[in-house]
Design a protein around this motif. Structure first.
Motif, PDB file in Angstrom:
ATOM      1  N   GLN A 245      41.950  27.295  42.896  1.00  0.00           N
ATOM      2  CA  GLN A 245      42.897  28.255  42.324  1.00  0.00           C
ATOM      3  C   GLN A 245      43.705  27.636  41.186  1.00  0.00           C
ATOM      4  N   GLU A 246      44.044  28.494  40.234  1.00  0.00           N
ATOM      5  CA  GLU A 246      44.900  28.044  39.133  1.00  0.00           C
ATOM      6  C   GLU A 246      45.835  29.188  38.757  1.00  0.00           C
ATOM      7  N   ILE A 247      47.114  28.899  38.611  1.00  0.00           N
ATOM      8  CA  ILE A 247      48.073  29.924  38.179  1.00  0.00           C
ATOM      9  C   ILE A 247      48.072  29.955  36.648  1.00  0.00           C
ATOM     10  N   ILE A 248      47.769  31.110  36.081  1.00  0.00           N
ATOM     11  CA  ILE A 248      47.788  31.257  34.621  1.00  0.00           C
ATOM     12  C   ILE A 248      48.914  32.223  34.253  1.00  0.00           C
ATOM     13  N   PRO A 249      49.991  31.730  33.633  1.00  0.00           N
ATOM     14  CA  PRO A 249      51.075  32.636  33.236  1.00  0.00           C
ATOM     15  C   PRO A 249      50.592  33.618  32.167  1.00  0.00           C
ATOM     16  N   CYS A 250      50.961  34.887  32.308  1.00  0.00           N
ATOM     17  CA  CYS A 250      50.593  35.911  31.323  1.00  0.00           C
ATOM     18  C   CYS A 250      51.435  37.137  31.622  1.00  0.00           C
ATOM     19  N   ASP A 251      51.531  38.059  30.655  1.00  0.00           N
ATOM     20  CA  ASP A 251      52.260  39.299  30.960  1.00  0.00           C
ATOM     21  C   ASP A 251      51.332  40.496  31.065  1.00  0.00           C
ATOM     22  N   THR A 252      50.065  40.298  30.732  1.00  0.00           N
ATOM     23  CA  THR A 252      49.131  41.425  30.774  1.00  0.00           C
ATOM     24  C   THR A 252      47.749  40.948  31.207  1.00  0.00           C
ATOM     25  N   LEU A 253      47.149  41.729  32.098  1.00  0.00           N
ATOM     26  CA  LEU A 253      45.769  41.475  32.510  1.00  0.00           C
ATOM     27  C   LEU A 253      44.936  42.671  32.067  1.00  0.00           C
ATOM     28  N   LEU A 254      43.917  42.385  31.245  1.00  0.00           N
ATOM     29  CA  LEU A 254      43.006  43.469  30.851  1.00  0.00           C
ATOM     30  C   LEU A 254      41.728  43.355  31.672  1.00  0.00           C
ATOM     31  N   LEU A 255      41.222  44.505  32.076  1.00  0.00           N
ATOM     32  CA  LEU A 255      39.993  44.540  32.862  1.00  0.00           C
ATOM     33  C   LEU A 255      38.849  45.072  32.020  1.00  0.00           C
ATOM     34  N   SER A 256      37.810  44.261  31.896  1.00  0.00           N
ATOM     35  CA  SER A 256      36.595  44.714  31.217  1.00  0.00           C
ATOM     36  C   SER A 256      35.459  44.457  32.195  1.00  0.00           C
ATOM     37  N   VAL A 257      35.442  45.264  33.252  1.00  0.00           N
ATOM     38  CA  VAL A 257      34.610  44.962  34.411  1.00  0.00           C
ATOM     39  C   VAL A 257      33.546  46.024  34.647  1.00  0.00           C
ATOM     40  N   GLY A 258      33.111  46.625  33.566  1.00  0.00           N
ATOM     41  CA  GLY A 258      31.968  47.523  33.705  1.00  0.00           C
ATOM     42  C   GLY A 258      32.329  48.973  33.432  1.00  0.00           C
ATOM     43  N   LEU A 259      31.292  49.719  33.111  1.00  0.00           N
ATOM     44  CA  LEU A 259      31.429  51.128  32.765  1.00  0.00           C
ATOM     45  C   LEU A 259      30.546  51.940  33.711  1.00  0.00           C
ATOM     46  N   ILE A 260      31.017  53.123  34.039  1.00  0.00           N
ATOM     47  CA  ILE A 260      30.257  53.987  34.952  1.00  0.00           C
ATOM     48  C   ILE A 260      30.010  55.313  34.240  1.00  0.00           C
ATOM     49  N   PRO A 261      28.763  55.792  34.226  1.00  0.00           N
ATOM     50  CA  PRO A 261      28.508  57.109  33.639  1.00  0.00           C
ATOM     51  C   PRO A 261      29.441  58.161  34.247  1.00  0.00           C
ATOM     52  N   GLU A 262      29.947  59.034  33.384  1.00  0.00           N
ATOM     53  CA  GLU A 262      30.957  60.035  33.784  1.00  0.00           C
ATOM     54  C   GLU A 262      30.239  61.332  34.158  1.00  0.00           C
ATOM     55  N   ASN A 263      30.139  61.626  35.445  1.00  0.00           N
ATOM     56  CA  ASN A 263      29.277  62.734  35.862  1.00  0.00           C
ATOM     57  C   ASN A 263      29.921  63.718  36.824  1.00  0.00           C
ATOM     58  N   GLU A 264      31.243  63.880  36.746  1.00  0.00           N
ATOM     59  CA  GLU A 264      31.887  64.863  37.628  1.00  0.00           C
ATOM     60  C   GLU A 264      31.345  66.266  37.365  1.00  0.00           C
ATOM     61  N   LEU A 265      31.157  66.590  36.073  1.00  0.00           N
ATOM     62  CA  LEU A 265      30.638  67.927  35.746  1.00  0.00           C
ATOM     63  C   LEU A 265      29.175  68.062  36.154  1.00  0.00           C
ATOM     64  N   SER A 266      28.418  66.968  35.986  1.00  0.00           N
ATOM     65  CA  SER A 266      26.997  67.007  36.354  1.00  0.00           C
ATOM     66  C   SER A 266      26.854  67.343  37.837  1.00  0.00           C
TER      67      SER A 266
END
Lengths: 425, 125
Positions: A245-266
């Motif tokens: 483990q390592e503590i990394i100081p920051c004020d913002t975490l961005l997530l770029s962890v994948g995309l899912i096809p948007e199919n609620e209407l489908s």
């Protein structure tokens, strides 16, 4: 506002897939073609993708996303495509009725000869990757941050950690650096990069932003606002390695962890989805399991390049127009496709071999694991090889395409299934 | 002789280039296509990148308009370019391709608008 209630082709979403579908529908002969878009202007996510790299495949130019979008939108308007903006589609029925709403007309009911679903994809969020820790402000998806920085003019933080080495994450690392922020590092749980190598060079290496593979966020620290994250190294089973483990100081975490096809209407339309990747099961003309409903672009599977989404849109739009005019090639035979050795999935899920007489059919696939040595991509029917091509490597982040042509017609016409293998050379 | 590996950024394929150099001379480049060879020469002696950012807009549909360099821009000067863009403010409407800064920082590269930015009230359904 539109007066008409019946359209030959209704397209949902004005990203590259939708706009291309509309253009092709018009060019194929559909008279009344409309795109419904929920935003105040057409273009979709391309409008926030201000970086270059669009159009290299289709236009032979290196364009920013908004330029690429505008070029096609202008062409669509010239062809007579209607746009209904600021309008949210609520429901699509298997009988091809579309219910939508906007502030000008209330609830709107439209009828379509054919529908093209081109809603794109959405980002995976913190909930979907089950990040432990407190729930402070400062945890955002990379695409949300992209919209704030590039369109709305807000900076979401000063010191960033980015989780995930997807293209949007790397592009945002550069973009935030451009705007004066500090990007501490990019963490990637997999042992390999998930985006394109060129983005690693242009977005991370160029600005000395460290990338740590096989690392993830163990815990988010902070109450009102993110104060730090705890990173951890993972083993081959993605289990945290104690003591790393390592503590990394920051004020913002961005997530770029994948995309899912948007199919609620489908789903509402009764379209059958592939549970592995979340998109509709489509044939080589991008028709879904519901007759007359087509799907193109990231709504089917997430592409690496907008150019390929445009190409899928052209194919889907042309087929939708033919369907609406009662001219779609009759299916005498259906050949299913499947992924063999090292192949995670193949799009389309089935092909009509008669279509080979009119145009090529690209099979698009992704590998399940990276292979960093030369490979052979082979399409076979049983033991019989139909076509092959060589690649220098195969990486999950980079889609592979192999083309079926008219000359393959005779060799596949008596088979029920085509299998695509990736074999190390 | 020095062996260098570069990842080509000319197109999304991202080929690895095997470059051999002897001092200031490139002896050989193994690349997937001709553009890779050009890229290797450019990258080692005068690295350039397409640069995209935003500038402020007054009375626009959005507060910013995206801009980009017309051609690849010298990499060492990117920080100065970004600073120059922070000082620019344009009046809506903006047209796609409109030159925002001509020959920026004395280079042969222009900064141009990446899209139309209509006036705020002009936007209608």
């Amino acid at each position: 506002m539109t007066q008409r209630r019946k359209y030959d082709v209704i397209i949902i979403g004005s990203g590259p897939g939708g706009v291309a579908a509309a253009m092709a529908a018009k060019q194929t002969g559909a008279e009344h073609v409309i795109i419904i878009e929920r935003d105040i202007e057409a273009g979709g996510i391309l409008l926030q993708c201000i970086h270059n790299g669009f159009g290299l495949e289709n236009l032979g130019e290196d364009l920013p996303g908004p330029t690429y979008a505008q070029k096609y939108i202008e062409q669509a308007r010239e062809l007579g495509v209607e746009f209904m903006l600021e309008t949210m589609v609520l429901d699509v029925t298997p009988e091809r009725k579309v219910f939508a709403t906007n502030k000008y007309e209330g609830v709107i009911e439209l009828e379509a000869g054919a529908i093209v679903l081109s809603m794109g994809c959405r980002e995976r969020t913190r909930a979907q990757i089950q990040l432990p820790g407190s729930r402070p402000a400062g945890v955002y998806t990379a695409g949300t941050a992209q919209r704030w920085v590039n369109i709305e003019g807000y900076m979401p933080g000063k010191n960033f950690v980015i989780l995930g080495s997807g293209d949007i994450g790397m592009i945002m690392a550069r973009r935030l650096t451009f705007e004066g922020a500090n990007v501490e590092r990019v963490l990637e749980i997999m042992p390999y990069l998930s985006g394109l190598s060129r983005n690693y060079v242009q977005c991370l290496l160029d600005f000395d932003i460290p990338l740590q593979l096989q690392h993830t966020v163990n815990r988010i620290i902070g109450n009102d606002r993110v104060e730090a994250i705890e990173s951890v190294r993972v083993d081959e089973q993605f289990k945290p390695i104690p003591g790393s483990q390592e503590i990394i100081p920051c004020d913002t975490l961005l997530l770029s962890v994948g995309l899912i096809p948007e199919n609620e209407l489908s789903k509402k339309a009764g379209v059958r989805l592939d549970t592995r990747i979340g998109g509709p099961i489509v044939d080589d003309e991008y028709q879904t399991s519901v007759s007359g409903i087509f799907a193109a672009g990231n709504v089917v599977h997430v592409y690496d390049l907008a150019d390929w989404v445009t190409q899928a849109g052209f194919r889907a739009g042309a087929a939708a127009a033919k369907y609406a005019m009662g001219k779609l090639t009759k299916k005498n035979r259906t050949i299913t496709t499947s992924g063999g050795s090292h192949v995670r999935y193949v799009i389309p899920y089935s092909i009509n071999p008669d279509n080979l007489k009119e145009h090529e059919i690209p099979l698009q696939l992704r590998v399940s694991q990276p292979i960093e040595s030369p490979v052979r991509v082979v399409v076979r029917a049983g033991e019989k090889e139909i076509t092959r091509k060589n690649e220098m490597y195969a990486r999950p982040g980079e889609m592979i395409s192999i083309i079926l042509q008219e000359k393959h017609y005779d060799s596949i016409m008596h088979t029920d299934e085509l299998v695509v293998d990736i074999i190390e050379r | 002789m020095e062996k260098i590996n570069l990842i080509c950024v000319s197109c999304p394929k991202g080929c690895t280039l095997d470059v051999r150099r002897e001092g200031d001379t490139i002896v050989s480049v193994e690349a997937g296509c001709k553009r890779g060879v050009t890229y290797a020469h450019q990258e080692l002696f005068d690295p350039r990148r397409m640069v995209a950012s935003t500038v402020k807009v007054v009375d626009g549909l959005h507060p910013l308009v995206p801009v980009a360099t017309s051609d690849p821009f010298p990499k060492p000067q990117i920080p100065q370019l970004l600073q120059a863009l922070r000082e620019v403010q344009v009046q809506a409407p903006v047209k796609i391709g409109q030159v925002i800064i001509p020959s920026v920082l004395g280079t042969d590269v222009d900064v141009i608008a990446s899209r139309d930015m209509p006036e705020e009230q002009a936007a209608s359904i």
